[in-house]
Each structure stands twice: as structure tokens, then as C-alpha cells.
Design a protein around this motif. Structure first.
Motif, PDB file in Angstrom:
ATOM      1  N   GLU A 108      29.495   3.159  -9.598  1.00  0.00           N
ATOM      2  CA  GLU A 108      30.289   1.903  -8.717  1.00  0.00           C
ATOM      3  C   GLU A 108      31.058   2.513  -7.835  1.00  0.00           C
ATOM      4  O   GLU A 108      30.925   1.820  -6.795  1.00  0.00           O
ATOM      5  N   LYS A 109      32.229   3.423  -8.117  1.00  0.00           N
ATOM      6  CA  LYS A 109      33.032   3.427  -7.174  1.00  0.00           C
ATOM      7  C   LYS A 109      32.639   4.553  -5.963  1.00  0.00           C
ATOM      8  O   LYS A 109      32.893   4.517  -5.044  1.00  0.00           O
ATOM      9  N   ARG A 110      31.708   5.464  -6.285  1.00  0.00           N
ATOM     10  CA  ARG A 110      31.430   6.601  -5.440  1.00  0.00           C
ATOM     11  C   ARG A 110      30.194   6.112  -4.625  1.00  0.00           C
ATOM     12  O   ARG A 110      29.805   6.133  -3.403  1.00  0.00           O
ATOM     13  N   GLY A 157      21.287  10.732  -2.421  1.00  0.00           N
ATOM     14  CA  GLY A 157      20.398  11.904  -2.604  1.00  0.00           C
ATOM     15  C   GLY A 157      21.419  13.145  -3.538  1.00  0.00           C
ATOM     16  O   GLY A 157      20.473  13.864  -4.105  1.00  0.00           O
ATOM     17  N   ASP A 158      22.637  13.212  -3.507  1.00  0.00           N
ATOM     18  CA  ASP A 158      23.213  14.104  -4.208  1.00  0.00           C
ATOM     19  C   ASP A 158      23.920  13.704  -5.564  1.00  0.00           C
ATOM     20  O   ASP A 158      24.507  14.118  -6.357  1.00  0.00           O
ATOM     21  N   LEU A 159      23.498  12.204  -6.087  1.00  0.00           N
ATOM     22  CA  LEU A 159      23.978  11.640  -7.256  1.00  0.00           C
ATOM     23  C   LEU A 159      23.601  12.523  -8.643  1.00  0.00           C
ATOM     24  O   LEU A 159      24.455  12.772  -9.325  1.00  0.00           O
ATOM     25  N   ALA A 160      22.369  13.174  -8.649  1.00  0.00           N
ATOM     26  CA  ALA A 160      22.067  13.854  -9.809  1.00  0.00           C
ATOM     27  C   ALA A 160      22.990  15.139  -9.999  1.00  0.00           C
ATOM     28  O   ALA A 160      23.627  15.207 -11.181  1.00  0.00           O
ATOM     29  N   LYS A 161      23.316  15.716  -8.958  1.00  0.00           N
ATOM     30  CA  LYS A 161      24.335  16.417  -8.957  1.00  0.00           C
ATOM     31  C   LYS A 161      25.732  16.274  -9.450  1.00  0.00           C
ATOM     32  O   LYS A 161      26.314  16.987 -10.211  1.00  0.00           O
ATOM     33  N   VAL A 162      25.915  15.096  -8.749  1.00  0.00           N
ATOM     34  CA  VAL A 162      27.484  14.673  -8.903  1.00  0.00           C
ATOM     35  C   VAL A 162      27.495  14.419 -10.554  1.00  0.00           C
ATOM     36  O   VAL A 162      28.536  14.651 -11.292  1.00  0.00           O
ATOM     37  N   ILE A 163      26.340  13.605 -11.014  1.00  0.00           N
ATOM     38  CA  ILE A 163      26.464  13.279 -12.409  1.00  0.00           C
ATOM     39  C   ILE A 163      26.433  14.469 -13.359  1.00  0.00           C
ATOM     40  O   ILE A 163      27.345  14.589 -14.419  1.00  0.00           O
ATOM     41  N   ASP A 164      25.648  15.179 -13.028  1.00  0.00           N
ATOM     42  CA  ASP A 164      25.751  16.788 -13.755  1.00  0.00           C
ATOM     43  C   ASP A 164      27.094  17.452 -13.872  1.00  0.00           C
ATOM     44  O   ASP A 164      27.501  17.917 -14.820  1.00  0.00           O
ATOM     45  N   GLY A 211      24.899  17.790 -27.163  1.00  0.00           N
ATOM     46  CA  GLY A 211      23.706  17.802 -28.166  1.00  0.00           C
ATOM     47  C   GLY A 211      22.524  16.690 -28.112  1.00  0.00           C
ATOM     48  O   GLY A 211      22.030  16.443 -28.990  1.00  0.00           O
ATOM     49  N   THR A 212      22.639  16.020 -26.809  1.00  0.00           N
ATOM     50  CA  THR A 212      21.782  14.982 -26.753  1.00  0.00           C
ATOM     51  C   THR A 212      21.266  14.691 -25.463  1.00  0.00           C
ATOM     52  O   THR A 212      21.423  15.322 -24.546  1.00  0.00           O
ATOM     53  N   TRP A 213      20.619  13.599 -25.268  1.00  0.00           N
ATOM     54  CA  TRP A 213      19.919  13.202 -23.797  1.00  0.00           C
ATOM     55  C   TRP A 213      20.666  12.185 -22.852  1.00  0.00           C
ATOM     56  O   TRP A 213      21.571  11.498 -23.640  1.00  0.00           O
ATOM     57  N   TYR A 214      20.481  12.000 -21.946  1.00  0.00           N
ATOM     58  CA  TYR A 214      21.095  10.888 -21.071  1.00  0.00           C
ATOM     59  C   TYR A 214      20.110  10.272 -20.031  1.00  0.00           C
ATOM     60  O   TYR A 214      18.990  10.966 -19.656  1.00  0.00           O
ATOM     61  N   ASN A 215      20.334   9.180 -19.785  1.00  0.00           N
ATOM     62  CA  ASN A 215      19.194   8.369 -18.893  1.00  0.00           C
ATOM     63  C   ASN A 215      20.051   7.446 -17.989  1.00  0.00           C
ATOM     64  O   ASN A 215      21.054   6.663 -18.516  1.00  0.00           O
ATOM     65  N   ILE A 216      19.632   7.484 -16.944  1.00  0.00           N
ATOM     66  CA  ILE A 216      20.349   6.413 -15.791  1.00  0.00           C
ATOM     67  C   ILE A 216      19.161   5.859 -15.239  1.00  0.00           C
ATOM     68  O   ILE A 216      18.577   6.471 -14.344  1.00  0.00           O
ATOM     69  N   ILE A 217      19.157   4.664 -14.700  1.00  0.00           N
ATOM     70  CA  ILE A 217      18.648   3.584 -14.151  1.00  0.00           C
ATOM     71  C   ILE A 217      19.182   2.947 -13.283  1.00  0.00           C
ATOM     72  O   ILE A 217      20.081   2.204 -13.724  1.00  0.00           O
ATOM     73  N   PHE A 218      18.866   2.798 -11.991  1.00  0.00           N
ATOM     74  CA  PHE A 218      20.088   2.231 -10.942  1.00  0.00           C
ATOM     75  C   PHE A 218      19.233   1.646  -9.918  1.00  0.00           C
ATOM     76  O   PHE A 218      18.027   2.181  -9.628  1.00  0.00           O
TER      77      PHE A 218
END
Length: 304
Positions: free
Chosen positions: A156-158, A17-24, A2-9
């Protein structure tokens, strides 16, 4: 959640390239395990179980349960993920209290149903034995922090990322530097329900940061203020001068739970508990003239 998320790196040596998919996907699995909104989530299946035995759970549920029980014991029950019956009684679950004050008898009856502290986690078998068959566990005060830790671990790990900020609904974890090559600076919000302004800036280093406050969700009746934060020991909304508390800890999950516990305990008992356990804490306390800040020696280095 029920909220948002934010990633800066800052991208390192591996292709992201596949980070967004892996995070989701990771967030989806976390929801599937810990959500109270998803009917067939691992947690809801545990809650619906009427078994008196040990119910097998997922890795995520077991990990969060372990820390939840630890903080419950550390705070003498101030942090209680089984608080649902009292929240429902006061009407805060529906966001519409009708400014009704429950009678003393109903409150005392609900207190007898708070059995989270009697629950047991069998790590070897990865199962949970609930304190009572009708106990419903809600990890909303710790799950966001856990998810922040898990997403940081993915980075970090992936992907070998060493400079990042991960935030889910205000719970934060940082490492390294921002895009300007400087250490991350995190703002602590001022306890003003009418606006969003900065109270303090901190430099947390490689840490998780979590804040809990009672200045946005409450109602007033007959000149008395009733916070949505309920003390599971008394059965009543908190009634002290602590307006906001921020905790800095290596684990965002731990910081998340501790911030809630200290918010329940108040500025005196909460501060003493933080000192005893060497926990970095920053408190904003209501006074007759406005607000005052209080922080311990463990928090001081993060103000530089």
C-alpha cells in the motif's frame, strides 16, 4: 518461518519491478528479528539474556510484544508465547511425543515457569523486561499475522496497491478486488485430517483472516485424544469440542493471536470472550453426529 507465502495484486500506477526483492528483504528482516530458528535473531538474543533489567529490542519485536501482552491479558493467559517448557514436556516441540503423558508433578513444576504475563514492555525506551531470566518467548502464534500486516503495508505505502491478497502459511489479509474485479473470497478449511475440503466461504473485505485448529497435530493413547494445543492455565492439552476457529479482524496479527486464544479457551468461553469484545468469530464444533457451525453477529456480514 518454516512456511510459504503468496501475494496476488493488481499493479497500480507505480512500477513494481523490484517488488519481489523488497518483499524478500522485509521478510528477511522479520526473520532476523522474530525467528526462533535463527541463532542471532533479536528474539533469541532476548531469550538468552539473563538480565533482570530491560533489554533493548528491535521495532518488530517491540510491536509484536505489545500485542502479545494485550492478548495475554485479554484472554486471561490463554494466549501465552512463553509456553515453551510445557510444549517440551509434552514432546510436541520434537513432533515425536512417544505418546508419553507427563506426571502431574512435572506439569505443576512447569506451570511455575510460565512467566510471560509478568513481562513488561517499556515503549519509550523500546526494551523488554522478561518475567524471569530464563523465560524463552516464542511468537509463532502471532508473528505470521504480523508479517502479513507488514507486507500489506509495503504494497500500500510503497507501491500504492489497493487490490491485493497477502498470505503467509494460511494467515491472510485482503483489500479491494481480485483479478476478476470481484471481492476476494477466502475458504475456511473443514476440520478433516484426512483431506482438504472447504467448510465455508467468506468475503472479508479489508480485513485479516486467521484460523486455528487441533485436527492435524495430536496423538491418541488409551482411547483419549491429546491435542498439540496446550492450555497454559491447566498445563494439559485442550479437552473440549472446538475443532476449528476463524477470526476476522483489521489486523492479521491480532486475528492470528486471537484464533489461538479462542482455540485454547474452547467454544463456550472463547465465544463469550469474542462477544464481549465484539470480535468476529466462526467456530466449528465437534458433535456426536459430526460437526456444527457457530458464529456471532460480528462475523455474519462476511458470509454474504
Amino acid at each position: 518461518m518454516g512456511t510459504w507465502y503468496n501475494i496476488i495484486f493488481k499493479e497500480e500506477h507505480k512500477n513494481t519491478g523490484d517488488l519481489a526483492k523488497v518483499i524478500d528483504l522485509r521478510l528477511s528482516s522479520l526473520n532476523q528479528n522474530l525467528s526462533t530458528y535463527i541463532e542471532q535473531s533479536d528474539l533469541n538474543q532476548l531469550n538468552r539474556s539473563s538480565s533482570d533489567g530491560c533489554v533493548e529490542v528491535s521495532d518488530d519485536t517491540a510491536a509484536v510484544m505489545k500485542e502479545a501482552l494485550r492478548i495475554y491479558n485479554l484472554s486471561n493467559g490463554a494466549f501465552d508465547p512463553g509456553l515453551g517448557p510445557l510444549i517440551e514436556l509434552w514432546g510436541f516441540d520434537k513432533k515425536d511425543t512417544h505418546e508419553m503423558i507427563p506426571n502431574e508433578g512435572s506439569i505443576q513444576e512447569m506451570l511455575t515457569k510460565l512467566t510471560f504475563g509478568k513481562s513488561e514492555l517499556n515503549e519509550q525506551k523500546q526494551c523488554i523486561k522478561k518475567g524471569s531470566s530464563d523465560l524463552a518467548i516464542n511468537f509463532s502464534a502471532i508473528a505470521k499475522g504480523y508479517a502479513v500486516d507488514e507486507l500489506a503495508e509495503v504494497l500500500e505505502k510503497r507501491y500504492g496497491i489497493k487490490n491485493y491478497l497477502v498470505e503467509i502459511g494460511g494467515e491472510v489479509k485482503v483489500k479491494g478486488n481480485n483479478n476478476q474485479g470481484k471481492p476476494w473470497r477466502i475458504a475456511i478449511e473443514a476440520p478433516d485430517p484426512s483431506s482438504r475440503t472447504v467448510q465455508k466461504i467468506v468475503n472479508p473485505g479489508i480485513m485479516g483472516v486467521a484460523t486455528s485448529g487441533d485436527y492435524r497435530n495430536y496423538f491418541e493413547k488409551d482411547g483419549k485424544r491429546y491435542s498439540h494445543t496446550i492450555n497454559p492455565v491447566t498445563g494439559y492439552p485442550i479437552d473440549h469440542q472446538l475443532a476449528s476457529v476463524t477470526v476476522i479482524h483489521p489486523s492479521a496479527m491480532t486475528a492470528d493471536a486471537l484464533a489461538t486464544a479462542f482455540m485454547v479457551l474452547g467454544d463456550k468461553i472463547g465465544y463469550e470472550l469474542a462477544e464481549k469484545n465484539k470480535i468476529a468469530v466462526f467456530m466449528i464444533i465437534k458433535t456426536a453426529d459430526g460437526f456444527e457451525e457457530q458464529y456471532n453477529q460480528h462475523f455474519k456480514p462476511y458470509l454474504n
